[in-house]
Design a protein around this motif. Structure first.
Motif, PDB file in Angstrom:
ATOM      1  N   GLU A 126       0.898  -1.439   0.065  1.00 18.26           N
ATOM      2  CA  GLU A 126      -0.058   0.040   0.181  1.00 18.26           C
ATOM      3  C   GLU A 126       0.806   1.257   0.060  1.00 18.26           C
ATOM      4  N   TYR A 127       2.287   1.106   0.599  1.00 19.67           N
ATOM      5  CA  TYR A 127       2.986   2.294   0.837  1.00 19.67           C
ATOM      6  C   TYR A 127       4.478   2.005   0.029  1.00 19.67           C
ATOM      7  N   VAL A 128       4.690   2.695  -0.861  1.00 15.74           N
ATOM      8  CA  VAL A 128       5.848   2.467  -1.683  1.00 15.74           C
ATOM      9  C   VAL A 128       7.106   3.487  -1.552  1.00 15.74           C
ATOM     10  N   VAL A 129       8.195   2.999  -1.383  1.00 11.69           N
ATOM     11  CA  VAL A 129       9.252   3.963  -1.557  1.00 11.69           C
ATOM     12  C   VAL A 129       9.898   3.722  -2.928  1.00 11.69           C
ATOM     13  N   VAL A 130      10.289   4.789  -3.564  1.00 10.33           N
ATOM     14  CA  VAL A 130      10.746   4.916  -4.962  1.00 10.33           C
ATOM     15  C   VAL A 130      12.399   5.561  -4.636  1.00 10.33           C
ATOM     16  N   ALA A 131      13.048   4.512  -5.280  1.00 10.57           N
ATOM     17  CA  ALA A 131      14.590   5.125  -5.266  1.00 10.57           C
ATOM     18  C   ALA A 131      15.461   4.611  -6.479  1.00 10.57           C
ATOM     19  N   LEU A 132      16.657   5.073  -6.368  1.00 16.67           N
ATOM     20  CA  LEU A 132      17.663   4.857  -7.472  1.00 16.67           C
ATOM     21  C   LEU A 132      19.016   4.421  -6.699  1.00 16.67           C
ATOM     22  N   GLY A 133      19.601   3.633  -7.407  1.00 15.76           N
ATOM     23  CA  GLY A 133      21.035   3.189  -6.933  1.00 15.76           C
ATOM     24  C   GLY A 133      21.105   2.232  -5.618  1.00 15.76           C
ATOM     25  N   SER A 134      22.171   2.784  -4.889  1.00 15.75           N
ATOM     26  CA  SER A 134      22.476   2.019  -3.868  1.00 15.75           C
ATOM     27  C   SER A 134      21.602   2.033  -2.579  1.00 15.75           C
ATOM     28  N   THR A 135      20.830   3.120  -2.579  1.00 14.79           N
ATOM     29  CA  THR A 135      19.765   3.199  -1.445  1.00 14.79           C
ATOM     30  C   THR A 135      18.882   2.062  -1.792  1.00 14.79           C
ATOM     31  N   CYS A 136      18.657   1.384  -2.901  1.00 12.79           N
ATOM     32  CA  CYS A 136      17.487   0.394  -2.946  1.00 12.79           C
ATOM     33  C   CYS A 136      17.814  -0.668  -2.045  1.00 12.79           C
ATOM     34  N   GLY A 137      19.222  -1.077  -1.832  1.00  8.25           N
ATOM     35  CA  GLY A 137      19.590  -1.904  -0.974  1.00  8.25           C
ATOM     36  C   GLY A 137      19.238  -1.689   0.327  1.00  8.25           C
ATOM     37  N   THR A 138      19.445  -0.462   0.938  1.00 12.52           N
ATOM     38  CA  THR A 138      18.939  -0.009   2.184  1.00 12.52           C
ATOM     39  C   THR A 138      17.384  -0.147   2.188  1.00 12.52           C
ATOM     40  N   ALA A 139      16.637   0.277   1.306  1.00 13.75           N
ATOM     41  CA  ALA A 139      15.383   0.431   1.256  1.00 13.75           C
ATOM     42  C   ALA A 139      14.726  -1.090   1.434  1.00 13.75           C
ATOM     43  N   LYS A 140      15.534  -2.092   0.809  1.00 12.76           N
ATOM     44  CA  LYS A 140      15.042  -3.391   0.753  1.00 12.76           C
ATOM     45  C   LYS A 140      14.716  -3.974   2.270  1.00 12.76           C
ATOM     46  N   GLU A 141      15.896  -3.627   2.999  1.00 17.14           N
ATOM     47  CA  GLU A 141      16.125  -3.842   4.408  1.00 17.14           C
ATOM     48  C   GLU A 141      14.901  -3.142   5.379  1.00 17.14           C
ATOM     49  N   ALA A 142      14.744  -1.920   5.042  1.00 15.89           N
ATOM     50  CA  ALA A 142      13.578  -1.071   5.599  1.00 15.89           C
ATOM     51  C   ALA A 142      12.237  -1.884   5.333  1.00 15.89           C
ATOM     52  N   VAL A 143      11.852  -2.132   4.051  1.00 21.14           N
ATOM     53  CA  VAL A 143      10.832  -2.753   3.654  1.00 21.14           C
ATOM     54  C   VAL A 143      10.434  -4.072   4.427  1.00 21.14           C
ATOM     55  N   ASN A 144      11.619  -4.866   4.823  1.00 16.45           N
ATOM     56  CA  ASN A 144      11.545  -6.108   5.507  1.00 16.45           C
ATOM     57  C   ASN A 144      11.524  -5.752   6.582  1.00 16.45           C
ATOM     58  N   LEU A 145      11.773  -4.915   7.359  1.00 13.57           N
ATOM     59  CA  LEU A 145      11.502  -4.579   8.784  1.00 13.57           C
ATOM     60  C   LEU A 145      10.205  -4.327   9.013  1.00 13.57           C
ATOM     61  N   LEU A 146       9.637  -3.316   8.304  1.00 15.05           N
ATOM     62  CA  LEU A 146       8.082  -3.029   8.337  1.00 15.05           C
ATOM     63  C   LEU A 146       7.278  -4.168   7.987  1.00 15.05           C
ATOM     64  N   ARG A 147       7.625  -4.664   7.178  1.00 12.60           N
ATOM     65  CA  ARG A 147       7.003  -6.037   6.744  1.00 12.60           C
ATOM     66  C   ARG A 147       6.669  -7.007   7.988  1.00 12.60           C
ATOM     67  N   GLU A 148       7.801  -7.092   8.644  1.00 13.38           N
ATOM     68  CA  GLU A 148       7.718  -7.852  10.030  1.00 13.38           C
ATOM     69  C   GLU A 148       6.688  -7.303  11.118  1.00 13.38           C
ATOM     70  N   LYS A 149       6.595  -5.872  11.082  1.00 17.21           N
ATOM     71  CA  LYS A 149       5.657  -5.276  11.846  1.00 17.21           C
ATOM     72  C   LYS A 149       4.155  -5.159  11.216  1.00 17.21           C
ATOM     73  N   GLY A 150       3.969  -6.007  10.267  1.00 10.38           N
ATOM     74  CA  GLY A 150       2.725  -6.108   9.476  1.00 10.38           C
ATOM     75  C   GLY A 150       2.345  -4.798   8.490  1.00 10.38           C
ATOM     76  N   LYS A 151       3.510  -4.170   8.322  1.00  5.59           N
ATOM     77  CA  LYS A 151       3.084  -2.988   7.431  1.00  5.59           C
ATOM     78  C   LYS A 151       3.185  -3.280   6.021  1.00  5.59           C
ATOM     79  N   LYS A 152       2.186  -3.212   5.046  1.00  7.50           N
ATOM     80  CA  LYS A 152       2.196  -3.386   3.777  1.00  7.50           C
ATOM     81  C   LYS A 152       3.092  -2.405   2.878  1.00  7.50           C
ATOM     82  N   VAL A 153       4.305  -2.595   2.809  1.00  9.14           N
ATOM     83  CA  VAL A 153       5.145  -1.584   2.246  1.00  9.14           C
ATOM     84  C   VAL A 153       6.242  -2.359   0.915  1.00  9.14           C
TER      85      VAL A 153
END
Ligand code: SF4
Ligand code: SF4
Lengths: 400, 95
Positions: free
Chosen positions: A270-297
């Motif tokens: 439902e909520y999406v982050v858009v990024a380019l370059g190396s930050t996408c690696g960091t963003a994947k981890e942020a998505v994983n952590l929020l998913r663990e908390k039940g957020k649909k990101v």
């Protein structure tokens, strides 16, 4: 050795610059004209070693500036050579006028840009102000998330640029220091396989074909310039199928398939982050952590920024409730950064579009943390729940 | 000038694929004044031919005489008129 899909070649410990230099060695272009600039220096330095060791047949032109580097590349490409170069930041800025000339002449030059902040004040670390400033110069732009992608992209770039449907220069970027100087495990292909993949270069209209004399870059005034620009617009807009096809073909030889965009946990997001370059690696981890908390990101990673894959972005983002765009460069005085502006414009006519907000981050190499991206995603969730945007532009990792 | 082409008919990058076709570019329409020679005054010294930056003075090489101007390419700079020792060239305003 049997050519099993994705299992040929070997794993090497390479930083991003070295990975690109290694790919350049395997491509073995006719000409490289380059000038050293931090954080790209390491790349051309390594290539110079390959030249001095006799491992490539490349004519390596050591010029006195980046303006000359791109000029020499243009001359060599028009003459009919396979041509590559590399630069960063102020070096790219010094190439400015030549960038437009390379693309206007439809020369398939491939350039690696190690992203670095533009001065001033003087800063040698990563942001995207260099390549974002060159986004209107008529070059295809492919962003890389890590050294592996920089290696893979540079090989694909040669095939994309030289495709007769394209014949445009390609810029492959990697984040300065973050990728360029961090050693990773990089799966490299066998030399033969790279050679087979890029194929023998067939120049179109080479200046050195004296039996078919041609003129490049003649005077072009009010009577034809506009028509030539229109055909250039058509040329870059028509690159999508080629970029995708080359990405698929590359997948077949490497096991690593590429597309215009990459999605991460996006299907039900439902909520999406858009990024380019190396930050996408960091963003994947942020998505994983929020998913663990039940957020649909989820994450939408833009690999191909030019041409801008509008249709695919609309398809990926329209079903979402909120989008947080991360911009690693500023368009001073503009309404948000270049990625935000473009995405909002693409979604403008969508029947039910998500809320879209922008975050500036990472200027001059300022670190971006997993928590920063979590914060951005939680903020867009908050906007959606309130049903209104109080602040379109935010900052991540900035001291007040 | 021949009919102007649309953008779909152009070569990639506007490359010119035939040699020596600058002649087809009629630069004469840039002119605001046209040179006109008075052959009664002309002494055929060919200074105008030597000085014209656009090779637009026409000369009969066999006879060694100045014949007139190539108005398709003459840009009307007036150099011929100012170098003519016999004051045989007038610059006439174009309409
Ligand atoms: S006016 Fe200029 S261009 Fe024309 S014929 Fe004289 S010198 Fe040549
Ligand atoms: S310079 Fe004057 S006199 Fe000499 S050839 Fe030309 S028009 Fe005649």
């Amino acid at each position: 050795m049997a050519k099993v899909m994705g299992l040929t070649g070997k794993v090497m410990g390479l930083n991003g610059n070295a990975a690109v230099a290694y790919a350049m060695k395997q491509i073995n272009p006719d000409v490289i004209a380059a000038y050293p600039i931090t954080p790209q220096t390491d790349c051309v330095e390594r290539f110079a070693e390959y030249v001095s060791e006799g491992l490539v047949n490349t004519q390596f032109v050591t010029v006195e500036s980046e303006h000359s580097a791109m000029s020499a590349c243009i001359g060599a490409a028009a003459a009919g050579g396979r041509v590559m170069t590399a630069t960063a930041a102020n070096g790219l800025a010094l190439m400015w006028e030549m960038l437009y000339i390379a693309s206007s002449m439809r020369l398939p030059i491939v350039m690696m840009v190690t992203n670095r902040a533009l001065s001033g004040n003087i800063n040698i670390h990563c942001d995207h102000s260099d390549t974002m400033g060159a986004r209107d110069a008529g070059w295809i732009q492919l962003f890389s998330e890590n050294a592996q992608e920089a290696y893979d992209n540079i090989i694909q770039a040669v095939k994309i640029a030289e495709d007769l449907e394209v014949r445009l220069p390609v810029m492959v970027t990697q984040d300065g220091f973050i990728i360029s100087h961090a050693v990773e495990q990089v799966k490299v292909l066998d030399d033969d396989l790279v050679q087979e993949f890029v194929g023998a270069y067939k120049p179109a209209y080479p200046l050195l074909d004296v039996t078919h004399p041609v003129t490049y870059g003649p005077l072009d005034l009010f009577d034809y310039y506009f028509e030539h620009k229109r055909s250039q617009i058509e040329a870059i807009d028509n690159c999508f199928p080629v970029i995708r096809r080359v990405g698929e073909e590359f997948g077949k030889i490497s096991g690593r398939k590429y597309d215009l965009l990459e999605t991460y946990k996006l299907e039900d997001a439902e909520y999406v982050v858009v990024a380019l370059g190396s930050t996408c690696g960091t963003a994947k981890e942020a998505v994983n952590l929020l998913r663990e908390k039940g957020k649909k990101v989820g994450l939408l990673k833009i690999r191909c920024f030019r041409p801008f894959p509008k249709e695919e972005i609309i398809k990926a983002l329209v079903p979402r409730r909120g989008v947080a765009v991360l911009d690693r460069s500023v368009s001073f005085g503009g309404f948000g950064g270049p990625v935000f502006t473009e995405i909002r414009s693409a979604l403008c006519d969508a029947p039910a579009r998500p809320f879209i907000i922008d975050f500036f981050y990472g200027l001059g190499g300022r670190d971006i943390y997993v928590e920063d991206i979590e914060k951005a995603l939680l903020q867009i969730e908050d906007v959606v729940q309130k049903g209104q945007v109080d602040q379109y532009i935010g900052y991540l990792g900035l001291r007040e | 000038m021949s009919k102007l082409k649309g953008w779909k008919e152009l070569t990639p990058g506007g490359i010119i694929t035939e040699a020596g076709n600058a002649r087809e570019y009629k630069t004469g329409d840039w002119r605001t004044e046209r040179p006109q020679v008075n052959k009664e005054k002309c002494i055929n010294c060919l200074f105008c031919w030597a000085y014209c930056p656009d090779a637009s003075v026409i000369v009969d090489a066999d006879k060694g005489v100045m014949v007139g101007f190539d108005y398709d390419h003459c840009k009307g700079c007036g150099i011929c008129a100012s170098t003519c020792p016999a004051k045989a060239i007038d610059m006439i305003p174009e309409r």
